[in-house]
Design a protein around this motif. Sequence first.
Motif, PDB file in Angstrom:
ATOM      1  N   ARG A  72       0.831  -1.205   0.000  1.00  0.00           N
ATOM      2  CA  ARG A  72       0.000   0.000   0.000  1.00  0.00           C
ATOM      3  C   ARG A  72       0.869   1.261   0.000  1.00  0.00           C
ATOM      4  O   ARG A  72       0.588   2.220  -0.685  1.00  0.00           O
ATOM      5  CB  ARG A  72      -0.917  -0.024   1.226  1.00  0.00           C
ATOM      6  CG  ARG A  72      -1.908   1.080   1.329  1.00  0.00           C
ATOM      7  CD  ARG A  72      -2.883   0.971   2.510  1.00  0.00           C
ATOM      8  NE  ARG A  72      -2.524   0.005   3.545  1.00  0.00           N
ATOM      9  CZ  ARG A  72      -3.022  -1.236   3.652  1.00  0.00           C
ATOM     10  NH1 ARG A  72      -3.894  -1.677   2.780  1.00  0.00           N
ATOM     11  NH2 ARG A  72      -2.649  -2.035   4.626  1.00  0.00           N
ATOM     12  N   ASP A  73       1.940   1.266   0.809  1.00  0.00           N
ATOM     13  CA  ASP A  73       2.786   2.441   0.996  1.00  0.00           C
ATOM     14  C   ASP A  73       4.243   1.987   0.957  1.00  0.00           C
ATOM     15  O   ASP A  73       4.767   1.484   1.955  1.00  0.00           O
ATOM     16  CB  ASP A  73       2.436   3.107   2.329  1.00  0.00           C
ATOM     17  CG  ASP A  73       3.203   4.387   2.592  1.00  0.00           C
ATOM     18  OD1 ASP A  73       4.345   4.541   2.085  1.00  0.00           O
ATOM     19  OD2 ASP A  73       2.671   5.234   3.335  1.00  0.00           O
ATOM     20  N   LEU A  74       4.889   2.151  -0.188  1.00  0.00           N
ATOM     21  CA  LEU A  74       6.256   1.666  -0.371  1.00  0.00           C
ATOM     22  C   LEU A  74       7.218   2.304   0.625  1.00  0.00           C
ATOM     23  O   LEU A  74       8.034   1.613   1.229  1.00  0.00           O
ATOM     24  CB  LEU A  74       6.726   1.922  -1.805  1.00  0.00           C
ATOM     25  CG  LEU A  74       8.145   1.442  -2.127  1.00  0.00           C
ATOM     26  CD1 LEU A  74       8.265  -0.071  -1.989  1.00  0.00           C
ATOM     27  CD2 LEU A  74       8.568   1.898  -3.511  1.00  0.00           C
ATOM     28  N   ASP A  75       7.132   3.621   0.809  1.00  0.00           N
ATOM     29  CA  ASP A  75       8.059   4.293   1.722  1.00  0.00           C
ATOM     30  C   ASP A  75       7.926   3.752   3.144  1.00  0.00           C
ATOM     31  O   ASP A  75       8.930   3.517   3.820  1.00  0.00           O
ATOM     32  CB  ASP A  75       7.835   5.808   1.701  1.00  0.00           C
ATOM     33  CG  ASP A  75       8.223   6.425   0.366  1.00  0.00           C
ATOM     34  OD1 ASP A  75       9.166   5.910  -0.278  1.00  0.00           O
ATOM     35  OD2 ASP A  75       7.588   7.418  -0.035  1.00  0.00           O
TER      36      ASP A  75
ATOM     37  N   GLU B  28      18.156 -15.360   3.272  1.00  0.00           N
ATOM     38  CA  GLU B  28      18.810 -16.433   2.511  1.00  0.00           C
ATOM     39  C   GLU B  28      19.310 -15.940   1.151  1.00  0.00           C
ATOM     40  O   GLU B  28      19.701 -16.730   0.301  1.00  0.00           O
ATOM     41  CB  GLU B  28      17.850 -17.618   2.361  1.00  0.00           C
ATOM     42  CG  GLU B  28      17.519 -18.210   3.716  1.00  0.00           C
ATOM     43  CD  GLU B  28      17.621 -19.706   3.774  1.00  0.00           C
ATOM     44  OE1 GLU B  28      17.911 -20.351   2.746  1.00  0.00           O
ATOM     45  OE2 GLU B  28      17.389 -20.235   4.874  1.00  0.00           O
ATOM     46  N   GLY B  29      19.295 -14.615   0.953  1.00  0.00           N
ATOM     47  CA  GLY B  29      19.870 -14.036  -0.263  1.00  0.00           C
ATOM     48  C   GLY B  29      18.926 -13.868  -1.437  1.00  0.00           C
ATOM     49  O   GLY B  29      19.365 -13.550  -2.540  1.00  0.00           O
ATOM     50  N   ASN B  30      17.623 -14.071  -1.238  1.00  0.00           N
ATOM     51  CA  ASN B  30      16.652 -13.911  -2.315  1.00  0.00           C
ATOM     52  C   ASN B  30      16.207 -12.450  -2.402  1.00  0.00           C
ATOM     53  O   ASN B  30      15.707 -11.897  -1.423  1.00  0.00           O
ATOM     54  CB  ASN B  30      15.407 -14.776  -2.050  1.00  0.00           C
ATOM     55  CG  ASN B  30      15.765 -16.232  -1.923  1.00  0.00           C
ATOM     56  OD1 ASN B  30      16.247 -16.846  -2.848  1.00  0.00           O
ATOM     57  ND2 ASN B  30      15.555 -16.779  -0.734  1.00  0.00           N
ATOM     58  N   ARG B  31      16.389 -11.838  -3.554  1.00  0.00           N
ATOM     59  CA  ARG B  31      15.930 -10.469  -3.749  1.00  0.00           C
ATOM     60  C   ARG B  31      14.420 -10.494  -3.970  1.00  0.00           C
ATOM     61  O   ARG B  31      13.907 -11.271  -4.772  1.00  0.00           O
ATOM     62  CB  ARG B  31      16.633  -9.842  -4.945  1.00  0.00           C
ATOM     63  CG  ARG B  31      16.278  -8.390  -5.147  1.00  0.00           C
ATOM     64  CD  ARG B  31      17.146  -7.773  -6.214  1.00  0.00           C
ATOM     65  NE  ARG B  31      16.632  -6.466  -6.585  1.00  0.00           N
ATOM     66  CZ  ARG B  31      17.378  -5.465  -6.970  1.00  0.00           C
ATOM     67  NH1 ARG B  31      18.674  -5.617  -7.051  1.00  0.00           N
ATOM     68  NH2 ARG B  31      16.841  -4.314  -7.300  1.00  0.00           N
ATOM     69  N   VAL B  32      13.702  -9.631  -3.251  1.00  0.00           N
ATOM     70  CA  VAL B  32      12.249  -9.541  -3.315  1.00  0.00           C
ATOM     71  C   VAL B  32      11.896  -8.131  -3.745  1.00  0.00           C
ATOM     72  O   VAL B  32      12.444  -7.160  -3.231  1.00  0.00           O
ATOM     73  CB  VAL B  32      11.621  -9.841  -1.932  1.00  0.00           C
ATOM     74  CG1 VAL B  32      10.112  -9.650  -1.962  1.00  0.00           C
ATOM     75  CG2 VAL B  32      11.986 -11.248  -1.475  1.00  0.00           C
ATOM     76  N   GLU B  33      10.975  -8.034  -4.701  1.00  0.00           N
ATOM     77  CA  GLU B  33      10.541  -6.734  -5.186  1.00  0.00           C
ATOM     78  C   GLU B  33       9.256  -6.329  -4.465  1.00  0.00           C
ATOM     79  O   GLU B  33       8.371  -7.161  -4.259  1.00  0.00           O
ATOM     80  CB  GLU B  33      10.298  -6.793  -6.693  1.00  0.00           C
ATOM     81  CG  GLU B  33      10.002  -5.451  -7.318  1.00  0.00           C
ATOM     82  CD  GLU B  33      10.070  -5.526  -8.820  1.00  0.00           C
ATOM     83  OE1 GLU B  33      11.017  -4.969  -9.399  1.00  0.00           O
ATOM     84  OE2 GLU B  33       9.179  -6.170  -9.421  1.00  0.00           O
ATOM     85  N   LEU B  34       9.168  -5.055  -4.108  1.00  0.00           N
ATOM     86  CA  LEU B  34       7.975  -4.492  -3.477  1.00  0.00           C
ATOM     87  C   LEU B  34       7.401  -3.461  -4.441  1.00  0.00           C
ATOM     88  O   LEU B  34       8.129  -2.619  -4.955  1.00  0.00           O
ATOM     89  CB  LEU B  34       8.347  -3.852  -2.139  1.00  0.00           C
ATOM     90  CG  LEU B  34       9.045  -4.804  -1.169  1.00  0.00           C
ATOM     91  CD1 LEU B  34       9.617  -4.034   0.001  1.00  0.00           C
ATOM     92  CD2 LEU B  34       8.102  -5.895  -0.719  1.00  0.00           C
ATOM     93  N   TRP B  35       6.096  -3.544  -4.680  1.00  0.00           N
ATOM     94  CA  TRP B  35       5.455  -2.719  -5.714  1.00  0.00           C
ATOM     95  C   TRP B  35       4.256  -2.001  -5.132  1.00  0.00           C
ATOM     96  O   TRP B  35       3.339  -2.617  -4.619  1.00  0.00           O
ATOM     97  CB  TRP B  35       5.030  -3.613  -6.863  1.00  0.00           C
ATOM     98  CG  TRP B  35       4.158  -3.007  -7.908  1.00  0.00           C
ATOM     99  CD1 TRP B  35       4.223  -1.733  -8.419  1.00  0.00           C
ATOM    100  CD2 TRP B  35       3.096  -3.656  -8.605  1.00  0.00           C
ATOM    101  NE1 TRP B  35       3.268  -1.567  -9.381  1.00  0.00           N
ATOM    102  CE2 TRP B  35       2.560  -2.738  -9.520  1.00  0.00           C
ATOM    103  CE3 TRP B  35       2.563  -4.932  -8.545  1.00  0.00           C
ATOM    104  CZ2 TRP B  35       1.507  -3.040 -10.362  1.00  0.00           C
ATOM    105  CZ3 TRP B  35       1.518  -5.239  -9.389  1.00  0.00           C
ATOM    106  CH2 TRP B  35       0.998  -4.306 -10.290  1.00  0.00           C
ATOM    107  N   GLN B  36       4.293  -0.664  -5.235  1.00  0.00           N
ATOM    108  CA  GLN B  36       3.135   0.164  -4.889  1.00  0.00           C
ATOM    109  C   GLN B  36       2.482   0.540  -6.229  1.00  0.00           C
ATOM    110  O   GLN B  36       2.992   1.390  -6.945  1.00  0.00           O
ATOM    111  CB  GLN B  36       3.563   1.421  -4.137  1.00  0.00           C
ATOM    112  CG  GLN B  36       2.415   2.343  -3.784  1.00  0.00           C
ATOM    113  CD  GLN B  36       2.905   3.600  -3.089  1.00  0.00           C
ATOM    114  OE1 GLN B  36       3.805   3.574  -2.265  1.00  0.00           O
ATOM    115  NE2 GLN B  36       2.295   4.727  -3.438  1.00  0.00           N
ATOM    116  N   PRO B  37       1.373  -0.132  -6.595  1.00  0.00           N
ATOM    117  CA  PRO B  37       0.745   0.153  -7.885  1.00  0.00           C
ATOM    118  C   PRO B  37       0.324   1.612  -8.011  1.00  0.00           C
ATOM    119  O   PRO B  37      -0.012   2.263  -7.011  1.00  0.00           O
ATOM    120  CB  PRO B  37      -0.484  -0.772  -7.907  1.00  0.00           C
ATOM    121  CG  PRO B  37      -0.143  -1.868  -6.958  1.00  0.00           C
ATOM    122  CD  PRO B  37       0.677  -1.204  -5.875  1.00  0.00           C
ATOM    123  N   ALA B  38       0.351   2.099  -9.243  1.00  0.00           N
ATOM    124  CA  ALA B  38      -0.065   3.484  -9.526  1.00  0.00           C
ATOM    125  C   ALA B  38      -1.552   3.646  -9.276  1.00  0.00           C
ATOM    126  O   ALA B  38      -2.319   2.719  -9.358  1.00  0.00           O
ATOM    127  CB  ALA B  38       0.261   3.829 -10.964  1.00  0.00           C
TER     128      ALA B  38
END
Length: 117
Positions: free
Chosen positions: A71-74, A107-117
């Motif tokens: 909901r709120d990336l920051d 464990e070293g897995n990069r995870v993306e976080l997305w705040q939709p427009a």
Amino acid sequence: MERVLGIGGYFMRAADPAALSAWYRDCLGLDADEHGMWRQDAGVTVFATFESGTEHFGSRAQRTMLNFRVRDLDAMLAQLRAKGADVAEETQDMEGVGRFGWVTDPEGNRVELWQPA
């Protein structure tokens, strides 16, 4: 023609499955039950392929990347930093798509976080 209905699960190998599950619960608020069932909010899911040489996933050894809608990336990035998580400094804005940030799990897995427009 039959079609898939949505993502049914995402499965990861882990050196310490209980600890990694706890990290996702405690840092990202992923409240899965004892069977891993998680009732997520309704919304879109992106299914996309990338060139094999992409830097987007972080390590070349990582072949897939999990993306969570937020909901709120920051606020999420600040929460993760407060918990000592490995949060990328950069964020990305894509007009009409939304904002993106990244965290690497224990464990070293990069995870993306997305705040939709």
